[in-house]
Design an enzyme around this catalytic site. Structure first.
Site, PDB file in Angstrom:
ATOM      1  N   GLY A 163       0.807  -1.212   0.000  1.00 17.27           N
ATOM      2  CA  GLY A 163       0.000   0.000   0.000  1.00 17.27           C
ATOM      3  C   GLY A 163       0.840   1.261   0.000  1.00 17.27           C
ATOM      4  O   GLY A 163       2.040   1.245  -0.312  1.00 17.27           O
ATOM      5  N   CYS A 164       0.198   2.355   0.394  1.00 15.53           N
ATOM      6  CA  CYS A 164       0.767   3.688   0.175  1.00 15.53           C
ATOM      7  C   CYS A 164       1.966   4.046   1.058  1.00 15.53           C
ATOM      8  O   CYS A 164       2.659   5.011   0.771  1.00 15.53           O
ATOM      9  CB  CYS A 164      -0.325   4.741   0.347  1.00 15.53           C
ATOM     10  SG  CYS A 164      -1.579   4.674  -0.946  1.00 15.53           S
ATOM     11  N   PHE A 165       2.204   3.295   2.138  1.00 14.00           N
ATOM     12  CA  PHE A 165       3.370   3.626   2.980  1.00 14.00           C
ATOM     13  C   PHE A 165       4.669   3.067   2.415  1.00 14.00           C
ATOM     14  O   PHE A 165       5.759   3.404   2.867  1.00 14.00           O
ATOM     15  CB  PHE A 165       3.168   3.121   4.420  1.00 14.00           C
ATOM     16  CG  PHE A 165       3.058   1.628   4.565  1.00 14.00           C
ATOM     17  CD1 PHE A 165       4.186   0.822   4.525  1.00 14.00           C
ATOM     18  CD2 PHE A 165       1.816   1.025   4.751  1.00 14.00           C
ATOM     19  CE1 PHE A 165       4.082  -0.559   4.659  1.00 14.00           C
ATOM     20  CE2 PHE A 165       1.698  -0.351   4.886  1.00 14.00           C
ATOM     21  CZ  PHE A 165       2.839  -1.140   4.832  1.00 14.00           C
ATOM     22  N   PHE A 373       2.351   6.902   4.499  1.00 16.25           N
ATOM     23  CA  PHE A 373       1.180   6.520   5.296  1.00 16.25           C
ATOM     24  C   PHE A 373       0.386   5.483   4.511  1.00 16.25           C
ATOM     25  O   PHE A 373       0.224   5.622   3.305  1.00 16.25           O
ATOM     26  CB  PHE A 373       0.253   7.715   5.551  1.00 16.25           C
ATOM     27  CG  PHE A 373       0.955   8.988   5.910  1.00 16.25           C
ATOM     28  CD1 PHE A 373       1.630   9.106   7.118  1.00 16.25           C
ATOM     29  CD2 PHE A 373       0.944  10.085   5.053  1.00 16.25           C
ATOM     30  CE1 PHE A 373       2.283  10.283   7.453  1.00 16.25           C
ATOM     31  CE2 PHE A 373       1.587  11.263   5.379  1.00 16.25           C
ATOM     32  CZ  PHE A 373       2.260  11.368   6.579  1.00 16.25           C
TER      33      PHE A 373
END
Length: 389
Positions: A163-165, A373
């Site tokens: 994911g985005c982290f 994050f």
């Protein structure tokens, strides 16, 4: 006879891990945010949902995004109608796209990074590949090794479904590899394609619609190594310190689930609040040892999950508007490219710093922070040191 401790000492690099080159890539298909709601509701046969379309138009207007790049064209979507429905079984069609496109886009970024680095690709010792787009065996790391013509004994690390982290995660892993393996040169590639998350609108799941308004496709590649070769390798940023933490009381804040209908995303409304509530603690832990408590005195690279997160972080820390300029610029021009985003911001920052005649790659400042994050809610922190231009 040599002792084990002597062997271990000899294996370690002397200096810190350094980013030596950056390359980025996007699909050719550019989508203007202002006209995207019309396209999206037409291609998904949802034009009769007028109230929902108005909501989506407002989401796009508030997104602070001007344009995004997407592999999915009108032609591809017409050939794959199941991808356009909300939650229709479509995983096979999506997988067929991303298994090819993720390595292809990653290769494009990697070729640029290797060219800037200026060393033969035979000197690459490690490969880290990260994507939230699809899963396959052998993975995108194997496909990239073949596409780039890397040596078969390059040490590979494949990170799926982070994911985005994960833009922060790949830097943390690359730092450990470079500093603990003398002479190591790590190729890092993040490649993200929204073909796994695209789907039609639903009246009952507005968080899915938020993703449709924000996500774009992109790839970024870096070469990371310690002890740069003088006159040949040109450092861009040094990595000083890294950390990962799960924010307290944040379970379910951001979730993604791979289903027959593709990858579904679920967002709590209070994600910006969770991030802003925990960011000060992360900064104190990172910068107190350096004697830094004024966060306007450092440069900033934050994952642009959306404008609300950036707004709340700015407010919480009393940051000057220019601190998030590079981050907001990338959000505006590319949308949220998941793990690739922070690496693209690094590239934009060093280029703009040089264009503006500043003293360092980090907007003229010495130290900076990179934040990722994502699901968990997980926060990645990387302390960077800029290099004189």
């Amino acid at each position: 006879m040599v002792s084990v401790s002597e062997i271990r000492t000899a294996q370690r690099a002397e200096g810190p891990a350094t980013i030596l080159a950056i390359g980025t890539a996007n699909p050719a298909n550019c989508v203007e945010q202002s006209t995207y709601p019309d396209f999206y509701f037409k291609i998904t046969n949802s034009e009769h949902k007028t109230e929902l379309k108005e909501k989506f138009q407002r989401m796009c207007d508030k997104s602070m995004i001007k344009r995004r790049y997407m592999y999915l064209t009108e032609e591809i979507l017409k050939e794959n109608p199941s991808v356009c429905e909300y939650m229709a079984p479509s995983l096979d069609a999506r997988q067929d796209m991303v298994v090819v496109e993720v390595p292809r886009l990653g290769k494009e970024a990697a070729v640029k990074a290797i060219k800037e680095w200026g060393q033969p690709k035979s000197k690459i010792t490690h490969l880290i590949v990260c994507t939230t787009s699809g899963v396959d065996m052998p993975g995108a790391d194997y496909q990239l090794t073949k596409l780039l013509g890397l040596r078969p004994y390059v040490k590979r690390y494949m990170m799926y479904q982070q994911g985005c982290f994960a833009g922060g995660t790949v830097l943390r892993l690359a730092k450990d590899l470079a500093e603990n393996n003398k002479g190591a040169r790590v190729l890092v590639v993040c490649s993200e394609v929204t073909a796994v998350t695209f789907r039609g609108p639903s009246d009952t799941h507005l968080d899915s619609l938020v993703g449709q308004a924000l996500f774009g496709d992109g790839a970024a590649a870096l070469i990371v190594g310690s002890d740069p070769v003088p006159e040949i390798e040109k450092p861009i940023f040094e990595m000083v310190w890294t950390a990962q933490t799960i924010a307290p009381d944040s379970e379910g804040g951001i979730d993604g689930h791979l289903r027959e209908a593709g990858l579904t995303f679920h967002l709590l409304k209070d994600v910006p609040g969770i991030v802003s509530k925990n960011i000060n603690k992360a900064l104190v832990e990172a910068f107190e040892p350096l004697g830094i408590s004024d966060y306007n005195s450092i440069f900033w690279i934050a994952h642009p999950g959306g404008p609300a997160i950036l707004d709340q972080v700015e407010q919480k820390l009393a940051l000057k508007p220019e601190k998030m300029k590079a981050t907001r610029e990338v959000l505006s021009e590319y949308g949220n490219m998941s793990s690739a985003c922070v690496l693209v911001i690094l590239d934009e920052m060093r280029k703009k710093s040089a264009q503006d005649g500043l003293k360092t790659t980090g907007e003229g400042l010495e130290f900076g922070v990179l934040f990722g994050f994502g699901p968990g809610l997980t926060i990645e922190t990387v302390v960077l040191r800029s290099v004189a231009i």
